[in-house]
Design an enzyme around this catalytic site. Structure first.
Site, PDB file in Angstrom:
ATOM      1  N   ASP A 219       0.828  -1.208   0.000  1.00  0.00           N
ATOM      2  CA  ASP A 219       0.000   0.000   0.000  1.00  0.00           C
ATOM      3  C   ASP A 219       0.869   1.267   0.000  1.00  0.00           C
ATOM      4  O   ASP A 219       1.853   1.350   0.745  1.00  0.00           O
ATOM      5  CB  ASP A 219      -0.856  -0.035   1.279  1.00  0.00           C
ATOM      6  CG  ASP A 219      -1.939   1.020   1.308  1.00  0.00           C
ATOM      7  OD1 ASP A 219      -2.795   0.991   0.428  1.00  0.00           O
ATOM      8  OD2 ASP A 219      -1.923   1.861   2.229  1.00  0.00           O
ATOM      9  N   GLU A 289      14.543 -15.435   0.548  1.00  0.00           N
ATOM     10  CA  GLU A 289      14.905 -16.528   1.460  1.00  0.00           C
ATOM     11  C   GLU A 289      13.890 -17.661   1.400  1.00  0.00           C
ATOM     12  O   GLU A 289      14.150 -18.761   1.866  1.00  0.00           O
ATOM     13  CB  GLU A 289      14.925 -16.035   2.919  1.00  0.00           C
ATOM     14  CG  GLU A 289      16.059 -15.101   3.258  1.00  0.00           C
ATOM     15  CD  GLU A 289      15.827 -14.482   4.643  1.00  0.00           C
ATOM     16  OE1 GLU A 289      15.057 -15.051   5.456  1.00  0.00           O
ATOM     17  OE2 GLU A 289      16.410 -13.416   4.872  1.00  0.00           O
TER      18      GLU A 289
HETATM   19  C1  GLC Z   1      -4.151   3.029  -0.669  1.00  0.00           C
HETATM   20  C2  GLC Z   1      -5.390   2.174  -0.592  1.00  0.00           C
HETATM   21  C3  GLC Z   1      -6.529   3.030  -0.171  1.00  0.00           C
HETATM   22  C4  GLC Z   1      -6.214   3.616   1.190  1.00  0.00           C
HETATM   23  C5  GLC Z   1      -4.900   4.375   1.180  1.00  0.00           C
HETATM   24  C6  GLC Z   1      -4.405   4.649   2.561  1.00  0.00           C
HETATM   25  O1  GLC Z   1      -4.210   3.954  -1.680  1.00  0.00           O
HETATM   26  O2  GLC Z   1      -5.606   1.523  -1.798  1.00  0.00           O
HETATM   27  O3  GLC Z   1      -7.734   2.330  -0.140  1.00  0.00           O
HETATM   28  O4  GLC Z   1      -7.235   4.483   1.580  1.00  0.00           O
HETATM   29  O5  GLC Z   1      -3.882   3.627   0.546  1.00  0.00           O
HETATM   30  O6  GLC Z   1      -3.956   3.470   3.167  1.00  0.00           O
END
Ligand code: GLC
Length: 578
Positions: A219, A289
């Site tokens: 993310d 790993e």
């Molecule tokens: C990313 C995710 C989104 C979230 C953001 C903060 O873009 O896809 O859904 O709100 O990160 O974590």
């Protein structure tokens, strides 16, 4: 344009299906999807013909940003089940031949994470605060935020804390330091200069690798490292293209252009700093790993494609979402350029190109492509907004999907797109939960409309999502016609189109093919994908039908063909006759 990939690792050619746990299937009847509800329905995915599932976060979380605010990275939120349920899901998926990719959220934690609570309690200068981005405020009494950064969800990216929560008369008076949050105030950014943060995330990777996951979707992969000194920035960040409320700027991306050179190259002080790459090299070493071809895929809203390709160099991540393709407007020349540019940038670093049209952050492509202006689309659509043309949107979405699945590389399918589901575009405002809705003062509707619980059975309450009929968001009426039990029976349904395309893709090994751009009319995208045999993929985006080349057999089409012509907004796969 692109050479074939022989004997490739699975992730180079995989079709990966995104499951959004709260909206896929509900087993316990509370109206919110859960892990057992996913496990029960994995057969649907095996039958669909995908290779892997990616699960959005199911970890312990106060759910301020639908689980992207993680309070415990090593536990399952009770809303979704238990760790044993996660193990069962992974085991069942593997039994069915499906790989499992989980979400990793390293840019920020929840404000309920034990680290952040400790940081608040321990005060300025403490080791606990050094794990986050705490700073003194400006102004005479520290009452100004440390810089002018805005949250992606709207409002300031800084929140002030109280250092004396228990002092009489001043409880919760905000008189202390400020912490950075690129997203909601409940999502404090971690400090990736801290060795402890590095250690912790390597350990989290191992925790899930040991449980058998095949990879991680990372993310906000472009956000972990911020520019030294946290300089002010005149640009404006947004998740999704929109209009800057204050300044009337039109934003092209998460990173909006402004006059500075950095913005022109797509870089702001909060995103795509060179330092992030060190982190991914560390993680790659951890994954290496393990046996079993584990993978990392970057969610990095980075431009141009050459900058994105840096995330998938041989010693970094394996894949990055190709958002360039997702945001490309419904225009043949623009799509040709995106396809060619994607192969050029990724081939230069030996990485597969990925393809994606929808996810849990954007308006579903069956609706996006029915808007007057295609491209990245608005951040949500409400009842009073101009409504998308549903028929046009679906027609184009089917063509776009068939084009995408005919391209070599790896493709992502967002849950429900295989049913041709449109966005919920008339959701009652009182039901909205996306923090962007609140933080922009309702200027942006937010992402709830693409996160509505899936339909499974047309005649069941809640369309079979939950045994009680409860659904955490209401489903649009049109969805009862789109439930899988209905689409099973219809030869021309979107579900059967996806199944057929995925079966053909596997049979012809299209994920590993060589790609060639073919000369075609201005409004046509035509490519040849050569793996086992040559398959020609043609999409007609023009207003007029175009003649199909002679000497071909039709393998699959996104809509009815008119004799030997390809109608408008239709795509087809052809096999060249030997
Ligand atoms: C990313 C995710 C989104 C979230 C953001 C903060 O873009 O896809 O859904 O709100 O990160 O974590």
């Amino acid at each position: 344009m692109h050479r074939p990939t022989a004997d490739a690792e699975w992730w180079r050619t995989a079709v990966i299906y995104q499951v959004y746990p709260r909206s896929f299937g509900d087993a316990d009847g509370d109206g919110i999807g859960d892990l057992p509800g996913i496990t029960e329905r994995l057969d649907h995915l095996a039958r669909l013909g995908v290779d892997a599932v990616w699960l959005s976060p199911f970890y312990r979380s106060p759910q301020k940003d639908a689980g992207y605010d993680v309070a415990d990275y090593r536990d399952v939120d009770p809303l979704f089940g238990t760790l044993a349920d996660a193990d069962a899901l992974i085991a069942r998926a593997h039994e069915l031949g499906l790989r499992v990719v989980v979400d990793l959220v390293p840019n920020h934690t929840s404000d309920q994470h034990v680290w952040f609570r400790q940081a608040l309690a321990d005060g300025p200068g403490s080791a606990a605060r050094a794990r986050y981005m705490f700073r003194e405020g400006g102004g005479e009494r520290g009452e100004e935020p440390p810089n002018n950064w805005q949250s992606v969800f709207g409002g300031s990216a800084w929140t002030r804390v109280s250092e004396r929560p228990d002092a009489p008369g001043s409880s919760w008076e905000r008189d202390g330091q400020w912490y950075l949050h690129l997203f909601d105030s409940s999502q404090p950014d971690l400090n990736w200069d801290s060795p402890e943060v590095h250690d912790e995330f390597r350990s989290i990777l191992r925790f899930w690798l040991d449980r058998g996951v095949d990879g991680f979707r990372v993310d906000v992969a472009h956000g972990l490292v911020k520019a030294p000194g946290l300089p002010d920035w005149a640009g404006h960040v947004r998740m999704v293209e929109g209009t800057d409320v204050e300044e009337g700027l039109s934003d092209g991306d998460v990173i909006a252009p402004d006059a500075s050179d950095d913005a022109v190259t797509g870089r702001s002080p909060m995103f795509d700093q060179d330092g992030v790459h060190e982190i991914y090299r560390e993680w790659r070493a951890v994954l290496d790993e393990y046996d079993g071809e584990r993978m990392l895929v970057a969610e990095a809203w980075v431009e141009p494609l050459e900058r994105l390709a840096l995330y998938v160099r041989p010693d970094e991540m394996h894949q990055a979402f190709n958002f360039d393709f997702l945001v490309t407007r419904w225009d043949a020349a623009a799509l040709r350029a995106s396809i060619a540019g994607s192969y050029a940038a990724n081939d230069a670093v030996g990485a597969p190109t990925s393809w994606v049209l929808s996810n849990h952050d954007v308006v579903r492509h069956a609706s996006r492509l029915g808007l007057a202006e295609t491209g990245k689309g608005p951040n949500g659509i409400g009842a009073e907004d101009t409504q998308p043309d549903a028929e046009l949107g679906l027609r184009r979405a089917r063509a776009a999907s068939l084009l995408m699945l005919g391209l070599a590389g790896s493709a992502y399918v967002y849950q429900g797109e295989e049913l041709g589901l449109p966005e919920h575009t008339t959701l009652d405002d009182s039901l909205r939960q996306d923090p962007a809705w609140w933080r922009t003062g309702h200027a942006e509707k937010g992402r709830d409309g693409c996160r509505v619980p899936l339909p499974w059975r047309s005649d069941a309450p809640g369309l079979g999502f939950s045994p009680t009929g409860r659904t955490w968001l209401p489903q649009p009426e049109s969805w009862s016609e789109l439930a899988p039990d209905v689409q099973e029976q219809q030869e021309d349904s979107t579900l059967r189109l996806y199944r057929r395309a995925l079966a053909l893709r596997a049979e012809h090994r299209l994920g590993a093919g060589a790609m060639e751009l073919l000369p075609a009319g201005e409004d046509v995208v035509a490519v040849r994908n050569t793996a086992r045999a040559a398959v020609v993929v043609i999409a007609n985006l023009g207003a007029e039908p175009v003649a199909l080349p002679a000497g071909h057999e039709v393998l699959v089409a996104s809509g009815p063909l008119d004799g030997d012509t390809l109608p408008t907004d239709t795509a087809v796969w052809l096999r060249e006759r030997a």
